[in-house]
Design an enzyme around this catalytic site. Structure first.
Site: not given
Length: 273
Positions: A96-97
């Site tokens: 979830k960058r």
């Protein structure tokens, strides 16, 4: 990995199962805590027992970051083992960058080049210059969070802006990003009723669908509304499989749970073959 290679594996194994490796030292069998690397020992046993029943594994990076350098080493050993022993498996860094410009490029290099994952999950809300650096990598996939399975998804994702739900705006806008052919999307199984609308916007894209199993999502509903002629689904189960048992039979228990889902998936695939 190319999309075609992933589709070929789905048809070969008659499965579109993704297994989440959310490995928690507080939940794995106690006897493994005596191992030099209990996280990797657990992951390896799960992978060896279930690889023939699934087409993807998804380590949630937070479960490795939480243990510092030892966690990162276990993650590296896990992905190295997968790529060496089961190269046909699609790998997902559930990280979830998402950040602007060169920062995103560095995140992409970390997961695509250093760790050699096939894909990564990305939060889209900083816009295209936070997503396109990931899309620049050949045969790598960027999985945007579109409509997630958590309760808080309703805080923003389904709110209307100028009459259009925000998640739909994310879907529509992202279609025009450079490298968008490498996009996939996260859509929670607990939001299965939204899939018909989502397919109107992205009829052919692969969807990563968490929430089947412990979170109560329905595999049948997901397939009814979300499956495409080329399948277009990766359905994830984490806790329901990997923590099926806390005893020494944990790997065989995980295999049994994975087989239950794979059997259901085979039945759904027979409807389009």
């Amino acid at each position: 990995m190319t999309t075609k290679a992933l589709i070929d594996q789905i048809h070969k194994k008659k499965s579109f199962l993704c297994i989440g490796l959310d490995t928690d030292l507080d939940k794995i069998p106690e006897h493994l805590l005596q191992e030099e690397d209990p996280i990797f020992s657990f992951n390896k046993a799960i992978i060896d027992a279930t690889h023939h029943l699934c087409v993807a594994y998804k380590p949630n990076i937070a479960f490795y970051e939480a243990y510092g350098i030892k966690g990162w080493m276990a993650l590296e050993k896990t992905i190295t083992y997968l790529n060496a022993e089961y190269p046909e498996i699609f790998t997902i860094a559930d990280a979830k960058r998402g950040d602007i410009g060169n920062t995103s490029t560095r995140y992409a290099k970390a997961f695509f080049e250093d760790l050699n994952f096939d894909s990564i999950t990305i939060a889209p809300y900083m816009g295209k210059d936070s997503v396109e650096p990931f899309l620049a990598f050949e045969d790598k996939h960027t999985i945007l969070l579109a409509l997630t399975s958590n309760v808080g998804a309703y805080d923003y994702q389904t709110k209307k802006i100028d009459g259009v739900e925000l998640y739909k705006e994310v879907l529509e806008t992202s279609r025009h990003y450079e490298g968008s052919e490498n996009l996939m999307y996260v859509v929670g199984a607990t939001k299965a009723e939204y899939l018909a609308e989502i397919r109107k916007i992205i009829p052919d894209s692969f969807l990563l669908v968490p929430g089947v199993g412990a979170q109560g999502g329905s595999l049948k509903e997901v397939c009814t509304y979300g499956m495409t002629p080329s399948v277009g689904l990766l359905v994830n189960s984490s806790r329901g499989i990997i923590y099926a048992s806390k005893d020494k039979d944990f790997a065989s228990a995980a295999q049994n749970k994975a087989r239950e889902l794979q059997t259901q998936m085979s039945e759904e695939l027979s409807k389009i073959e």
